[in-house]
Design a protein around this motif. Sequence first.
Motif, PDB file in Angstrom:
ATOM      1  N   SER A 228       0.738  -1.199  -0.124  1.00 26.38           N
ATOM      2  CA  SER A 228       0.009  -0.113   0.033  1.00 26.38           C
ATOM      3  C   SER A 228       1.033   1.159  -0.014  1.00 26.38           C
ATOM      4  CB  SER A 228      -0.987  -0.053   1.211  1.00 26.38           C
ATOM      5  OG  SER A 228      -1.837  -1.158   1.091  1.00 26.38           O
ATOM      6  N   VAL A 229       0.651   2.077  -0.909  1.00 29.95           N
ATOM      7  CA  VAL A 229       1.582   3.223  -1.184  1.00 29.95           C
ATOM      8  C   VAL A 229       0.735   4.455  -1.464  1.00 29.95           C
ATOM      9  CG1 VAL A 229       3.721   2.012  -1.954  1.00 29.95           C
ATOM     10  CG2 VAL A 229       1.829   2.745  -3.581  1.00 29.95           C
ATOM     11  N   ASP A 230       1.292   5.773  -1.168  1.00 28.08           N
ATOM     12  CA  ASP A 230       0.679   6.877  -1.863  1.00 28.08           C
ATOM     13  C   ASP A 230       1.497   7.420  -3.046  1.00 28.08           C
ATOM     14  OD1 ASP A 230       3.063   8.104  -0.880  1.00 28.08           O
ATOM     15  OD2 ASP A 230       2.208   8.964   1.078  1.00 28.08           O
ATOM     16  N   ASP A 231       1.207   8.625  -3.358  1.00 27.45           N
ATOM     17  CA  ASP A 231       1.840   8.912  -4.783  1.00 27.45           C
ATOM     18  C   ASP A 231       2.837   9.510  -4.547  1.00 27.45           C
ATOM     19  OD1 ASP A 231       0.450  11.213  -3.507  1.00 27.45           O
ATOM     20  OD2 ASP A 231      -0.926  11.509  -5.454  1.00 27.45           O
ATOM     21  N   GLU A 232       3.783   9.374  -3.707  1.00 27.27           N
ATOM     22  CA  GLU A 232       5.163  10.005  -3.405  1.00 27.27           C
ATOM     23  C   GLU A 232       6.162   9.025  -4.127  1.00 27.27           C
ATOM     24  OE1 GLU A 232       5.495  13.250  -2.250  1.00 27.27           O
ATOM     25  OE2 GLU A 232       3.420  12.991  -2.014  1.00 27.27           O
ATOM     26  N   VAL A 233       7.038   9.791  -4.830  1.00 23.52           N
ATOM     27  CA  VAL A 233       8.414   8.864  -5.406  1.00 23.52           C
ATOM     28  C   VAL A 233       9.167   8.153  -4.445  1.00 23.52           C
ATOM     29  CG1 VAL A 233      10.547   9.176  -6.867  1.00 23.52           C
ATOM     30  CG2 VAL A 233       8.344  10.639  -7.417  1.00 23.52           C
ATOM     31  N   ASP A 234       9.233   8.881  -3.360  1.00 25.55           N
ATOM     32  CA  ASP A 234      10.228   8.531  -2.094  1.00 25.55           C
ATOM     33  C   ASP A 234       9.735   7.133  -1.603  1.00 25.55           C
ATOM     34  OD1 ASP A 234       8.260   9.922  -1.109  1.00 25.55           O
ATOM     35  OD2 ASP A 234       9.644  10.676   0.690  1.00 25.55           O
ATOM     36  N   VAL A 235       8.202   7.138  -1.376  1.00 26.22           N
ATOM     37  CA  VAL A 235       7.587   5.976  -0.892  1.00 26.22           C
ATOM     38  C   VAL A 235       7.757   4.855  -1.722  1.00 26.22           C
ATOM     39  CG1 VAL A 235       5.260   5.021  -0.101  1.00 26.22           C
ATOM     40  CG2 VAL A 235       6.010   7.402   0.395  1.00 26.22           C
ATOM     41  N   CYS A 236       7.128   4.943  -2.938  1.00 29.43           N
ATOM     42  CA  CYS A 236       7.531   4.061  -4.245  1.00 29.43           C
ATOM     43  C   CYS A 236       8.826   3.595  -4.183  1.00 29.43           C
ATOM     44  CB  CYS A 236       6.883   4.562  -5.496  1.00 29.43           C
ATOM     45  SG  CYS A 236       5.180   4.903  -5.378  1.00 29.43           S
ATOM     46  N   THR A 237       9.900   4.306  -4.077  1.00 30.23           N
ATOM     47  CA  THR A 237      11.359   3.829  -3.938  1.00 30.23           C
ATOM     48  C   THR A 237      11.950   3.102  -3.002  1.00 30.23           C
ATOM     49  OG1 THR A 237      11.995   6.153  -5.100  1.00 30.23           O
ATOM     50  CG2 THR A 237      13.871   4.577  -4.108  1.00 30.23           C
ATOM     51  N   GLU A 238      11.292   3.253  -1.691  1.00 31.12           N
ATOM     52  CA  GLU A 238      11.339   2.265  -0.646  1.00 31.12           C
ATOM     53  C   GLU A 238      10.684   1.029  -1.005  1.00 31.12           C
ATOM     54  OE1 GLU A 238      13.167   0.609   2.388  1.00 31.12           O
ATOM     55  OE2 GLU A 238      13.721   2.548   1.514  1.00 31.12           O
ATOM     56  N   ALA A 239       9.447   1.219  -1.544  1.00 28.83           N
ATOM     57  CA  ALA A 239       8.709  -0.127  -1.683  1.00 28.83           C
ATOM     58  C   ALA A 239       9.362  -0.868  -2.669  1.00 28.83           C
ATOM     59  CB  ALA A 239       7.488   0.277  -2.186  1.00 28.83           C
ATOM     60  N   LEU A 240       9.961  -0.456  -3.772  1.00 29.86           N
ATOM     61  CA  LEU A 240      10.791  -1.382  -5.017  1.00 29.86           C
ATOM     62  C   LEU A 240      11.916  -1.874  -4.407  1.00 29.86           C
ATOM     63  CD1 LEU A 240      10.388   1.179  -7.862  1.00 29.86           C
ATOM     64  CD2 LEU A 240       9.198  -0.884  -7.725  1.00 29.86           C
ATOM     65  N   LEU A 241      12.853  -1.307  -3.429  1.00 26.82           N
ATOM     66  CA  LEU A 241      13.817  -1.715  -2.867  1.00 26.82           C
ATOM     67  C   LEU A 241      13.577  -2.720  -2.012  1.00 26.82           C
ATOM     68  CD1 LEU A 241      15.717   1.564  -1.906  1.00 26.82           C
ATOM     69  CD2 LEU A 241      16.480   0.176  -3.630  1.00 26.82           C
ATOM     70  N   GLU A 242      12.549  -2.780  -1.179  1.00 28.30           N
ATOM     71  CA  GLU A 242      11.990  -4.064  -0.267  1.00 28.30           C
ATOM     72  C   GLU A 242      11.658  -5.140  -1.344  1.00 28.30           C
ATOM     73  OE1 GLU A 242       9.019  -2.874   2.423  1.00 28.30           O
ATOM     74  OE2 GLU A 242      10.346  -1.414   3.388  1.00 28.30           O
ATOM     75  N   LEU A 243      10.863  -4.936  -2.328  1.00 27.99           N
ATOM     76  CA  LEU A 243      10.563  -5.901  -3.333  1.00 27.99           C
ATOM     77  C   LEU A 243      11.901  -6.636  -4.037  1.00 27.99           C
ATOM     78  CD1 LEU A 243       7.528  -4.566  -5.222  1.00 27.99           C
ATOM     79  CD2 LEU A 243       7.562  -6.372  -3.442  1.00 27.99           C
ATOM     80  N   ALA A 244      12.950  -5.965  -4.164  1.00 25.32           N
ATOM     81  CA  ALA A 244      13.916  -6.455  -4.887  1.00 25.32           C
ATOM     82  C   ALA A 244      14.718  -7.386  -3.968  1.00 25.32           C
ATOM     83  CB  ALA A 244      14.968  -5.282  -5.303  1.00 25.32           C
TER      84      ALA A 244
END
Length: 344
Positions: A228-244
């Motif tokens: 679950s994310v909002d529309d902030e680039v930094d939030v999505c960046t952290e989420a992508l790092l965790e998925l990786a």
Amino acid sequence: MEDVPTETAQRRATMKDVAARAGVGLSTVSRVVSGKGGVAASKVRAVERAIRELNFSRNDFAHTLRTGTSATIGMVVTNISDPFFSALVSGVEERARARDQLVLVASVTDDPREAEHIIRRLLERRLDGLILVAPEDADLKFLQEEQRAGTPIVFVDQPPTGMDADLVVVDNEGGSASAVRHLYAAGHRRIACFAHVSGRYTSVRREDGYYRGLREVGLPTDPALVVSVDDEVDVCTEALLELARLPDPPTAVFSTNGRTTKAILGAQRLLGSHLALVGFDDFDLAVLMNPPTTTIVQDPTAIGRAAADLLFSRIAGRAGPTQRIILGTRLAERGSGELPPAAP
């Protein structure tokens, strides 16, 4: 004094009802309501008493003073700067112009108290009807009284809580499932879902569509792939790092709205990531991305037209049970859902 029909208690009182209750002419009521003067004190008192007894709302529109209708509808959206909502308004205005009707548009934030205040202010204008995209937490029970008084109301994008009303939405689940099927057909077997936080109604249904798509293609669900994310680039960046960091990371992402899709694109640029991506909602620059972004397209202009047609049919007198109109979506395939080429 002329008796007022008993059905007046079941609908919104008009100028004619006030005149009948007060035992005066329609022009007299008009002069009293508009404050023009030149009316005997006894008649002013009679008109004001009738206004109170009939719960007649004063207003500033001459047409309303003459006929009890305003040739005006209201529209409330949650963020008019969002291209989706501006196109939605455009669709409503197109239909209204064809009927020589005016649309009063108000934009509200996600603050439910502000939304209620704005809606009440609009209704004071004695609108002929209302099209409404309301914040999910707004208490809209007061609109039931407006419905009973004869004001048609159509909800768009999400249904109201605690009341029955006409509704126009899109097939959120079906569109999301088609995104998963597209990614599966492109060779992806680990597909993440980025579900937007704001707008829970659409987010939940699009996430449900993601799960439905997984079932349809025979892929297992993995809670680690849903964030679950909002529309902030930094939030999505952290989420992508965790998925990786997962033992078996995803090769593709499905995003549940356009703002989140754009934030993911920004995050991927920062990280140098090349995950495949399909987003719900189209956006103007999708074709200019590298690769161009595949999206699930809904047509907000068509949604606005459908809502306006439904409202104007109610204004014209169509009765019957409430209607729920569900419009379809389409996949705009542009290349971002493909697997990256294998390394040489």
